[in-house]
Design a protein around this motif. Structure first.
Motif, PDB file in Angstrom:
ATOM      1  N   TYR A   1       0.835  -1.199   0.000  1.00 39.40           N
ATOM      2  CA  TYR A   1       0.000   0.000   0.000  1.00 39.40           C
ATOM      3  C   TYR A   1       0.873   1.253   0.000  1.00 39.40           C
ATOM      4  O   TYR A   1       0.596   2.216  -0.712  1.00 39.40           O
ATOM      5  CB  TYR A   1      -0.941  -0.010   1.209  1.00 39.40           C
ATOM      6  N   ALA A   2       1.950   1.201   0.787  1.00 43.90           N
ATOM      7  CA  ALA A   2       2.877   2.338   0.804  1.00 43.90           C
ATOM      8  C   ALA A   2       3.503   2.544  -0.569  1.00 43.90           C
ATOM      9  O   ALA A   2       3.698   3.678  -1.013  1.00 43.90           O
ATOM     10  CB  ALA A   2       3.959   2.125   1.863  1.00 43.90           C
TER      11      ALA A   2
ATOM     12  N   ARG B   1       0.771  11.417   7.275  1.00 38.80           N
ATOM     13  CA  ARG B   1       0.658  10.260   6.407  1.00 38.80           C
ATOM     14  C   ARG B   1       1.925  10.061   5.585  1.00 38.80           C
ATOM     15  O   ARG B   1       2.329   8.936   5.330  1.00 38.80           O
ATOM     16  CB  ARG B   1      -0.564  10.393   5.508  1.00 38.80           C
TER      17      ARG B   1
ATOM     18  N   TRP C   1       4.492   8.346   7.751  1.00 41.58           N
ATOM     19  CA  TRP C   1       4.174   6.929   7.908  1.00 41.58           C
ATOM     20  C   TRP C   1       4.723   6.127   6.718  1.00 41.58           C
ATOM     21  O   TRP C   1       5.342   5.090   6.878  1.00 41.58           O
ATOM     22  CB  TRP C   1       2.656   6.797   8.019  1.00 41.58           C
ATOM     23  N   ARG C   2       4.512   6.672   5.518  1.00 41.23           N
ATOM     24  CA  ARG C   2       4.938   5.954   4.317  1.00 41.23           C
ATOM     25  C   ARG C   2       6.465   5.849   4.251  1.00 41.23           C
ATOM     26  O   ARG C   2       7.013   4.795   3.934  1.00 41.23           O
ATOM     27  CB  ARG C   2       4.402   6.662   3.074  1.00 41.23           C
TER      28      ARG C   2
ATOM     29  N   THR D   1       0.898   4.048  -3.175  1.00 38.95           N
ATOM     30  CA  THR D   1       0.443   5.415  -2.913  1.00 38.95           C
ATOM     31  C   THR D   1       1.595   6.414  -2.961  1.00 38.95           C
ATOM     32  O   THR D   1       1.408   7.589  -2.675  1.00 38.95           O
ATOM     33  CB  THR D   1      -0.255   5.517  -1.545  1.00 38.95           C
ATOM     34  N   THR D   2       2.806   5.927  -3.319  1.00 38.30           N
ATOM     35  CA  THR D   2       3.919   6.859  -3.470  1.00 38.30           C
ATOM     36  C   THR D   2       3.751   7.632  -4.769  1.00 38.30           C
ATOM     37  O   THR D   2       3.354   7.071  -5.789  1.00 38.30           O
ATOM     38  CB  THR D   2       5.249   6.080  -3.510  1.00 38.30           C
TER      39      THR D   2
END
Lengths: 288, 270
Positions: A89-90, B5, B8-9, A93-94
């Motif tokens: 997911y990370a 957010r 977090w990423r 969504t980058t």
């Protein structure tokens, strides 16, 4: 007339099957027959049908090996699913396309990597004099000998995650990309919180993919041998380690016992792969 | 909110990156360290372990053996799978489920079980296969079968094989010519991806080599495992070589997939 045409056509169709014969012969000779040989000999003793080989396979040491293998596989599959989905997911969504591609490529490169070199790399990092072990010691966390050992089942779990995590990332990215932005917006507009959206909307949609991923990762770990053998040798009692020991040495003494163990692990693997295929089919259908 | 957010990423991706990269970098550094078990940074750098381990004759033998097995498996699978997949797509679509069944089975058979099954059957039949490199190649073909079939089948799905075949045959091409001159060039990216996946799987294969031929035909992974028990620093150089071969092959596959053909589907086969 039409009948004759049809029969000529079906005869031609039958001839066409001949083209697949070499491939089927290969599959029969090196997949089907060897496995059937195993099945038959696991179910016979002195030329009669019996279940006694399986009874003998259920001694404490072999039961423990199944318990260890199942626990190790379930733990690494669960951690792989949770962290793999999080990282995936990370990644998606980058914003930077370059970072996205590079990280996906990294998962692609590492997921097929395992065995001896991987085991050795983890000894260098987390062995009793490994670099991470030394760093942790400096900040007051002494791993050895009580807290953690890389040459144990916990150590194996850490090493297995090295190929489980990227496999899950590659499996789940298409499903995550299938979550439409509109669904989220619709849920938020109807007054759902982000947590409610994830729990009530996204999770049920992702569930078949997550379960399928769990099963595939479970099988991936259950059948693994090279990493375990290099890292822990005969010290950790796993099913594959037991079977390999029987193949190498004692198979002449008690072949039917090895066959029974092999059939039991085949049954577990078959359930996982069949479940994965079934869930995969469902996920694909729902994605349409 | 937005900033939180983002952080977090970055944390998740950094930890992931470290987990995947640090073991490799540490192994590289370990292989060129004089000593690295008491201090945070190696006590001096040296190429001694690389020199020692690569100058042994067993190094060359095992590396050669691994290349032989990998290339033999790769060519045999390409020759078996490409015509079969083409024929099934073109003439016997109803045969496809059977083919796919045979290509899924390998995912369900652990390496140790495959080795045991092959030994049990082929020690009963009068074929000179047992304990030879040939049986190792056959076993490697089984485990690598899905890696060859998937990219080739995907490539065939992506082109108009009926149109191409009809065009070739109306110009007078026979079946062999059609396959070799028309179909194969069109699905080349798929075939090459398949070959590379097969290569990297087989080159790293330890379980089958260890149980089926063992010391009679030592492969590179077997040599590496022997060294991990006896000299860690020389083993680290061998581990680096395995890492580099595996990573380069995968990068090549990604590069080919990016240039045309569909991305090769890869599934772990540990």
């Amino acid at each position: 007339m039409t009948n004759r045409v049809r029969s000529r056509k079906s005869i031609k169709g039958l001839w066409a099957w001949l083209g697949l014969v070499p491939f089927f012969l290969f599959g029969i000779a090196f997949e089907i027959i060897p496995v059937l040989t195993l099945a038959r000999s696991s179910l016979t003793a002195r030329d009669t049908f019996t279940l006694q080989n399986f009874e003998r396979a259920l001694t404490p040491i072999f039961i423990e090996s199944f318990r260890n293998s199942i626990q190790l596989s379930a733990a690494t599959a669960f951690l792989g699913v949770v962290f793999g989905t999080l990282v995936a997911y990370a990644i998606i969504t980058t914003r930077s396309v370059w970072v996205r591609n590079a990280l996906t490529a990294l998962a692609d490169v590492t997921t097929n990597f395992g065995g001896a070199p991987l085991a050795f790399a983890f000894i260098v990092v987390l062995g009793s004099t490994g670099i991470v072990t030394l760093i942790l010691k400096m900040i007051g966390i002494t791993l050895y000998p009580d807290l953690f050992r890389i040459y144990s089942i916990q150590g194996l779990a850490v090493a297995y995650l090295y190929f489980q995590l990227p496999l899950m990332i590659l499996l789940i990215i298409p499903s995550l990309l299938g979550l439409r932005r509109e669904w989220r917006e619709a849920a938020i507009n109807l007054g759902a919180s982000a947590a409610q959206y994830w729990l009530r909307v996204a999770l049920p949609i992702l569930l078949p993919s997550l379960l399928g991923g769990f099963l595939l990762l479970f099988a991936n770990s259950f059948g693994a041998y090279a990493t375990a053998w290099t890292l822990t040798g005969p010290d950790v009692n796993l099913v594959t380690v037991q079977i390999a020991a029987l193949v190498r040495g004692e198979v002449q003494l008690d072949p039917a016992l090895a066959d029974a163990l092999a059939m039991l692990s085949l049954a577990i693997m078959t359930l996982c792969i069949a479940g994965y295929q079934w869930l995969g089919g469902r996920a694909r259908k729902e994605g349409r | 909110m937005k900033n939180d957010r983002g952080i977090w990423r970055i944390v998740v991706l950094t930890l992931f990156l470290m987990f995947m990269i640090v073991p490799f970098l540490a192994t590289v550094l370990f292989s060129i360290s004089v000593r690295w078990d008491r201090t945070l940074w190696p006590e001096g750098l040296t190429l001694e372990w690389w020199d020692k381990v690569t100058s042994r004759s067993a190094f060359e033998t095992t590396l050669t053996n691994s290349f032989i097995v990998s290339f033999a498996t790769m060519f045999a699978l390409a020759l078996l799978v490409t015509p079969t997949a083409y024929w099934a797509h073109m003439r016997v679509p109803r045969g496809k489920p059977f083919i796919e069944f045979l290509t899924i089975i390998p995912f369900g058979i652990p390496g140790v079980v495959l080795a045991l099954a092959l030994i049990r059957f082929y020690s009963q039949v009068p074929l000179p296969l047992i304990n030879t490199p040939s049986i190792l190649v056959a076993a490697c073909m089984v485990i690598a079968l899905p890696f060859m079939y998937r990219p080739v089948a995907n490539a065939l799905d992506a082109i108009d094989i009926h149109g191409l075949t009809e065009a070739a045959q109306s110009l007078g091409a026979g079946l062999g010519q059609t396959l070799l001159r028309v179909i194969v060039p069109n699905i080349m990216p798929g075939i090459i991806s398949g070959c590379l996946l097969v290569f990297s799987t087989v080159f790293a294969e330890f379980t089958l080599a260890n149980l089926l031929v063992g010391t009679r035909f030592k492969t590179f992974p077997i040599y590496l495992v022997e060294f991990t028990r006896f000299d860690g620093r020389q083993a680290s150089a061998l581990a680096v070589i395995s890492f580099v071969i595996a990573w380069l092959t995968s990068l090549l596959i990604i590069w080919i997939a990016g240039r045309g053909g569909r991305p090769a589907e890869s599934l772990g086969a540990r």
